[in-house]
Each structure stands twice: as C-alpha cells, then as structure tokens.
Scaffold this motif. Structure first.
Motif, PDB file in Angstrom:
ATOM      1  N   PHE A   1       0.789  -7.246  -7.673  1.00  0.00           N
ATOM      2  CA  PHE A   1       2.234  -7.173  -7.468  1.00  0.00           C
ATOM      3  C   PHE A   1       2.941  -6.992  -8.808  1.00  0.00           C
ATOM      4  O   PHE A   1       2.388  -7.302  -9.869  1.00  0.00           O
ATOM      5  CB  PHE A   1       2.745  -8.445  -6.787  1.00  0.00           C
ATOM      6  N   VAL A   2       4.159  -6.500  -8.743  1.00  0.00           N
ATOM      7  CA  VAL A   2       5.036  -6.451  -9.910  1.00  0.00           C
ATOM      8  C   VAL A   2       6.429  -6.872  -9.457  1.00  0.00           C
ATOM      9  O   VAL A   2       6.769  -6.776  -8.265  1.00  0.00           O
ATOM     10  CB  VAL A   2       5.095  -5.055 -10.562  1.00  0.00           C
ATOM     11  N   THR A   3       7.217  -7.320 -10.414  1.00  0.00           N
ATOM     12  CA  THR A   3       8.622  -7.647 -10.162  1.00  0.00           C
ATOM     13  C   THR A   3       9.471  -6.780 -11.072  1.00  0.00           C
ATOM     14  O   THR A   3       9.296  -6.795 -12.298  1.00  0.00           O
ATOM     15  CB  THR A   3       8.895  -9.131 -10.441  1.00  0.00           C
ATOM     16  N   VAL A   4      10.371  -5.999 -10.483  1.00  0.00           N
ATOM     17  CA  VAL A   4      11.218  -5.075 -11.235  1.00  0.00           C
ATOM     18  C   VAL A   4      12.659  -5.276 -10.782  1.00  0.00           C
ATOM     19  O   VAL A   4      12.962  -5.153  -9.588  1.00  0.00           O
ATOM     20  CB  VAL A   4      10.808  -3.605 -11.016  1.00  0.00           C
ATOM     21  N   ASP A   5      13.538  -5.605 -11.722  1.00  0.00           N
ATOM     22  CA  ASP A   5      14.962  -5.807 -11.411  1.00  0.00           C
ATOM     23  C   ASP A   5      15.163  -6.810 -10.271  1.00  0.00           C
ATOM     24  O   ASP A   5      16.023  -6.634  -9.398  1.00  0.00           O
ATOM     25  CB  ASP A   5      15.634  -4.476 -11.040  1.00  0.00           C
ATOM     26  N   GLY A   6      14.335  -7.845 -10.258  1.00  0.00           N
ATOM     27  CA  GLY A   6      14.465  -8.878  -9.236  1.00  0.00           C
ATOM     28  C   GLY A   6      13.841  -8.528  -7.908  1.00  0.00           C
ATOM     29  O   GLY A   6      13.853  -9.353  -6.982  1.00  0.00           O
ATOM     30  N   GLN A   7      13.287  -7.320  -7.767  1.00  0.00           N
ATOM     31  CA  GLN A   7      12.630  -6.899  -6.535  1.00  0.00           C
ATOM     32  C   GLN A   7      11.117  -7.027  -6.689  1.00  0.00           C
ATOM     33  O   GLN A   7      10.566  -6.720  -7.749  1.00  0.00           O
ATOM     34  CB  GLN A   7      12.989  -5.443  -6.215  1.00  0.00           C
ATOM     35  N   HIS A   8      10.450  -7.454  -5.611  1.00  0.00           N
ATOM     36  CA  HIS A   8       9.004  -7.647  -5.634  1.00  0.00           C
ATOM     37  C   HIS A   8       8.316  -6.502  -4.894  1.00  0.00           C
ATOM     38  O   HIS A   8       8.723  -6.117  -3.791  1.00  0.00           O
ATOM     39  CB  HIS A   8       8.627  -8.980  -4.983  1.00  0.00           C
ATOM     40  N   TYR A   9       7.254  -5.975  -5.530  1.00  0.00           N
ATOM     41  CA  TYR A   9       6.487  -4.875  -4.956  1.00  0.00           C
ATOM     42  C   TYR A   9       5.017  -5.278  -4.938  1.00  0.00           C
ATOM     43  O   TYR A   9       4.516  -5.878  -5.892  1.00  0.00           O
ATOM     44  CB  TYR A   9       6.649  -3.599  -5.782  1.00  0.00           C
ATOM     45  N   VAL A  10       4.310  -4.932  -3.856  1.00  0.00           N
ATOM     46  CA  VAL A  10       2.895  -5.261  -3.735  1.00  0.00           C
ATOM     47  C   VAL A  10       2.099  -3.990  -3.478  1.00  0.00           C
ATOM     48  O   VAL A  10       2.616  -3.012  -2.935  1.00  0.00           O
ATOM     49  CB  VAL A  10       2.638  -6.283  -2.610  1.00  0.00           C
ATOM     50  N   ASP A  11       0.837  -4.023  -3.888  1.00  0.00           N
ATOM     51  CA  ASP A  11      -0.090  -2.916  -3.653  1.00  0.00           C
ATOM     52  C   ASP A  11      -0.911  -3.243  -2.408  1.00  0.00           C
ATOM     53  O   ASP A  11      -1.714  -4.175  -2.419  1.00  0.00           O
ATOM     54  CB  ASP A  11      -0.992  -2.730  -4.879  1.00  0.00           C
ATOM     55  N   CYS A  12      -0.721  -2.463  -1.347  1.00  0.00           N
ATOM     56  CA  CYS A  12      -1.331  -2.767  -0.055  1.00  0.00           C
ATOM     57  C   CYS A  12      -2.617  -1.990   0.194  1.00  0.00           C
ATOM     58  O   CYS A  12      -3.054  -1.877   1.345  1.00  0.00           O
ATOM     59  CB  CYS A  12      -0.332  -2.469   1.073  1.00  0.00           C
ATOM     60  N   ARG A  13      -3.234  -1.468  -0.854  1.00  0.00           N
ATOM     61  CA  ARG A  13      -4.423  -0.652  -0.627  1.00  0.00           C
ATOM     62  C   ARG A  13      -5.581  -1.455  -0.019  1.00  0.00           C
ATOM     63  O   ARG A  13      -6.500  -0.885   0.559  1.00  0.00           O
ATOM     64  CB  ARG A  13      -4.893  -0.024  -1.941  1.00  0.00           C
ATOM     65  N   GLY A  14      -5.550  -2.766  -0.144  1.00  0.00           N
ATOM     66  CA  GLY A  14      -6.678  -3.584   0.301  1.00  0.00           C
ATOM     67  C   GLY A  14      -6.669  -3.918   1.776  1.00  0.00           C
ATOM     68  O   GLY A  14      -7.560  -4.608   2.248  1.00  0.00           O
ATOM     69  N   PHE A  15      -5.655  -3.476   2.536  1.00  0.00           N
ATOM     70  CA  PHE A  15      -5.639  -3.805   3.964  1.00  0.00           C
ATOM     71  C   PHE A  15      -4.852  -2.738   4.729  1.00  0.00           C
ATOM     72  O   PHE A  15      -4.072  -1.986   4.147  1.00  0.00           O
ATOM     73  CB  PHE A  15      -5.016  -5.183   4.199  1.00  0.00           C
ATOM     74  N   ARG A  16      -5.084  -2.698   6.040  1.00  0.00           N
ATOM     75  CA  ARG A  16      -4.334  -1.826   6.931  1.00  0.00           C
ATOM     76  C   ARG A  16      -4.009  -2.605   8.202  1.00  0.00           C
ATOM     77  O   ARG A  16      -4.793  -3.426   8.651  1.00  0.00           O
ATOM     78  CB  ARG A  16      -5.134  -0.567   7.289  1.00  0.00           C
ATOM     79  N   VAL A  17      -2.866  -2.310   8.811  1.00  0.00           N
ATOM     80  CA  VAL A  17      -2.470  -2.999  10.039  1.00  0.00           C
ATOM     81  C   VAL A  17      -1.860  -2.009  11.019  1.00  0.00           C
ATOM     82  O   VAL A  17      -1.499  -0.895  10.669  1.00  0.00           O
ATOM     83  CB  VAL A  17      -1.443  -4.127   9.749  1.00  0.00           C
ATOM     84  N   THR A  18      -1.769  -2.443  12.274  1.00  0.00           N
ATOM     85  CA  THR A  18      -1.122  -1.638  13.313  1.00  0.00           C
ATOM     86  C   THR A  18       0.222  -2.263  13.651  1.00  0.00           C
ATOM     87  O   THR A  18       0.324  -3.467  13.831  1.00  0.00           O
ATOM     88  CB  THR A  18      -1.995  -1.600  14.576  1.00  0.00           C
ATOM     89  N   GLY A  19       1.252  -1.448  13.724  1.00  0.00           N
ATOM     90  CA  GLY A  19       2.557  -1.926  14.132  1.00  0.00           C
ATOM     91  C   GLY A  19       3.331  -2.538  12.988  1.00  0.00           C
ATOM     92  O   GLY A  19       2.904  -2.550  11.839  1.00  0.00           O
ATOM     93  N   PRO A  20       4.531  -3.069  13.289  1.00  0.00           N
ATOM     94  CA  PRO A  20       5.367  -3.681  12.253  1.00  0.00           C
ATOM     95  C   PRO A  20       4.621  -4.825  11.567  1.00  0.00           C
ATOM     96  O   PRO A  20       3.992  -5.652  12.221  1.00  0.00           O
ATOM     97  CB  PRO A  20       6.581  -4.197  13.036  1.00  0.00           C
TER      98      PRO A  20
END
Length: 381
Positions: free
Chosen positions: A284-303
């Motif tokens: 993850f990184v935090t930029v300008d107070g916003q959090h971002y994650v790298d989701c390459r390690g999983f996949r899901v169906t639906g929301p």
C-alpha cells in the motif's frame, strides 16, 4: 491467509539494555586489578616477615610500594576513565568507510538515527549490509530509526535541501526497500536482532553508534548532515547520555513510530456481501491522505469491500471498512503520481500491479459510491 513476513521484533532484554552499558565492567576491572596487586603485596610482606637481612628489607619496601600502587589504581583509574570519556573528537565530515569498518567489529549494539542514510546508497550498500550482517553474527542488536517518508517533516526537510536537489521521501523509501530485502534474506537466527522503525517528528540529531562509541551531528539548514562536522563521543559521557535519551524517546513512542513490517504492507480482510472472506497482506501507499493498495494477490466476484487499520501508525485501533475504487485521472491525485509512489516504495512495476483506492463504502455521505471492483472467483494467487 496471512503473511509470514517478520522483521526484528524487539526483545524485552534489548529494550532495557542501556545505551551506555559497560561502566560496571570497567569498575570490576579496576577492583580485580587492584585486588591482584594487593594480593601480591601481601605475599611480599609475608615473605619479608619470614626473611632476615637485606632480603627482608627489600621485600618489605616492595610490598609497601605495591600496596600503595593498588590503592592508587582503584582510586585514580575511574577518574582517568571519566576524563577520557569526556573527551570529544571532532571530524570534518562523516567518514563512511571508517564507520563501516567499526560496524564489522561491533558485538553489542549498533544504532542509527537519521532521516535516511548515505550508507545504503549504491556505492556503499553492499559493504554496509555485509558489515551489518557481521555485527548481527557477532551478537549485536542493530536498530535503525529513519524518518517516515510520508510525514510532513520529510517534505519540510526536502524544502530545506531544495538547492541540493534532494528528494528526501524518495531517498528514505529507497533505503527502506533495500532494508526490507536484506531482512527477508536473513535467517531467523539473525533477523530477530535487526529492528527498523520510522519516526514522525522533526529531525534534530543524527546518531551513528557502534558499541560504546558514536558519531553525532545536527541537521543544518540547506546542508546535508553528512557534510558537516561530526562529534565522536563516548556513550558514557554527557553527550552520549543526551543522544541515547533522544533515541529512546523516539524508539518507545508508539504514536510517533512505525515498524518496518507495518510500513511495508497492511493486513486487510476481504469482504463480500457483508461476509468476511479472507485475510491477506497487501502492499500500500498513502498519497495526499488517500490510501491505495495493490490487489494483484487476490481476485473476487462482485462488489468488494475491505476492512483494514489505516493509517497503520496506531496499533490496536478499530479497523475501518472501505470500498475499492479504480484510480482515474479525474481524482485529486493523478494516477501517475500514485504509480510513482508505488515504484519508489517497492521498485519499478512489472506490469502486474493492480492498484485500487480505498474509499468509504457506497451509501457513506462523505463520497459518491465508487465503481466497484470485480473479477474472478475468490482465491489467493
């Protein structure tokens, strides 16, 4: 699913160990040497008592002299030692090679307090990490305390060094990336003695300690701290006690420090239809107070929603629930800036990074509902 990555858990013994340990050993040495001289004197006086003539007088005089020498040593050696410790040696700048050489021989404690360290730049990195490995193998506890690259103080230090064209947050992230790789490569026998933490405070003192000695300096405006005079001090001296107290204050402050593991990744609980699915650690990184994650390690169906403690600085805080939204150029922070932060922290992208922004879930009044992330069946890659 949980990660097995573990870095430098501090031990109770290590946390209690004073930075200036060793005074008791020197006192014991003075008493041992003084006791040995006194024993020799007693033997001489007894031999003088049993002898006669010139030999008796000679042994009596020698025995009395040795008694006086023993008493003088016990009394004056600690005074001479204190005078030696109070002496401060000044160096014109930080000598990387000299410190690395001392690092190789360290066997008790190594401490570094800095914004980032020049020792992990490319031309010094391999030699420095080899010296750290040697110190760990010698039984030393190695503690590094670097400035948090995401804190305000890091950006302020960059502004102070504007003429030097130094990007302080980027330098720190590069240091931490190499330290994380180094820690992962260590075997468990050595890894637990390597501890790395980040601090969120205005940098005031630079400390490079090897066992009972240290180089200290302060952070000048507009200059790199490596290029200013360094004071070499004994950690038993008042100077040593001062920097030891500052290090301990930052190291033990739970709200001001973050360990390397929590900086490197965050534990999230994936949720689908209000049900927890799996726990996984993600970059993850935090930029300008916003959090971002790298989701390459999983996949899901639906929301998809996640539960996580962010920012990670407060252990034990209640986790928040977030939705995952795809970053877009219309966001407050451009996609290219987010990508640059990931590259600085984890190295250049291999093309598989899947970045999502954490936003309040749909229905939260603070933000419009994000475009949900969808993919295949839930599983860890």
């Amino acid at each position: 699913m949980t990660s097995k990555r573990q870095w430098g858990r501090p031990t109770a013994e290590g946390d209690r160990m004073p930075g200036w340990a060793g005074r008791g050993g020197r006192q014991r040495r003075a008493f041992v040497v003084g006791g040995a001289l006194f024993a020799i004197a007693v033997v001489m006086l007894l031999a003088a008592w049993r002898s006669t003539g010139f030999l008796s007088d000679l042994l009596l005089n020698l025995g009395a002299s040795v008694v006086l020498a023993a008493i003088s040593y016990v009394i004056f050696d600690p005074l001479f030692e204190e005078a030696r410790k109070a002496r401060v040696q000044e160096h014109l700048s930080f000598d990387q090679q000299a410190f690395v050489t001392r690092l190789h021989r360290s066997g008790r404690r190594v401490r570094i307090l800095d914004t980032w360290t020049i020792l992990l730049e490319q031309r010094h990195r391999e030699e420095t990490l080899s010296a750290v490995r040697a110190a760990l193998a010698n039984g030393a506890q190695v503690q590094l305390l670097l400035l948090d690259p995401d804190c305000t103080a890091a950006q302020q230090r960059s502004e102070e060094l504007e003429r030097q064209r130094v990007d302080v947050p980027r330098q720190i992230r590069t240091n931490l990336r190499h330290l994380a790789a180094f820690a992962d490569a260590l075997d468990s026998r050595l890894r637990h003695r390597l501890q790395v933490r980040l601090y969120d405070a205005s940098p005031s003192i630079q400390l490079y300690q090897w066992d009972g000695r240290a180089l200290i300096s302060f952070f000048p405006i507009g200059k790199l701290s490596f290029n200013v005079p360094q004071l070499e001090v004994d950690m038993d001296s008042p100077w040593g006690g001062f920097v030891h107290a500052r290090f301990e204050e930052l190291w033990e402050h739970e709200q001001a420090t973050l360990d390397l593991e929590r900086y490197w990744s965050v534990m999230v609980t994936l949720r689908h239809d209000e049900s927890d699915v799996v726990e996984v650690r993600v970059p993850f990184v935090t930029v300008d107070g916003q959090h971002y994650v790298d989701c390459r390690g999983f996949r899901v169906t639906g929301p998809l929603s996640v539960r996580a403690v962010l920012p990670p600085r407060a252990p034990g805080a209640a986790p928040g629930v977030f939705a995952l939204a795809e970053p877009s150029d219309g966001d407050r922070t451009p996609v290219a800036v987010v990508k640059r932060h990931f590259d600085q922290k984890y190295g250049h992208d291999d093309g598989e990074r899947d970045v999502r922004r954490l936003v309040p879930p749909p229905g939260d009044a603070r933000t419009p509902a994000p475009r949900p992330a969808t993919a295949g069946d839930t599983h860890a890659r």
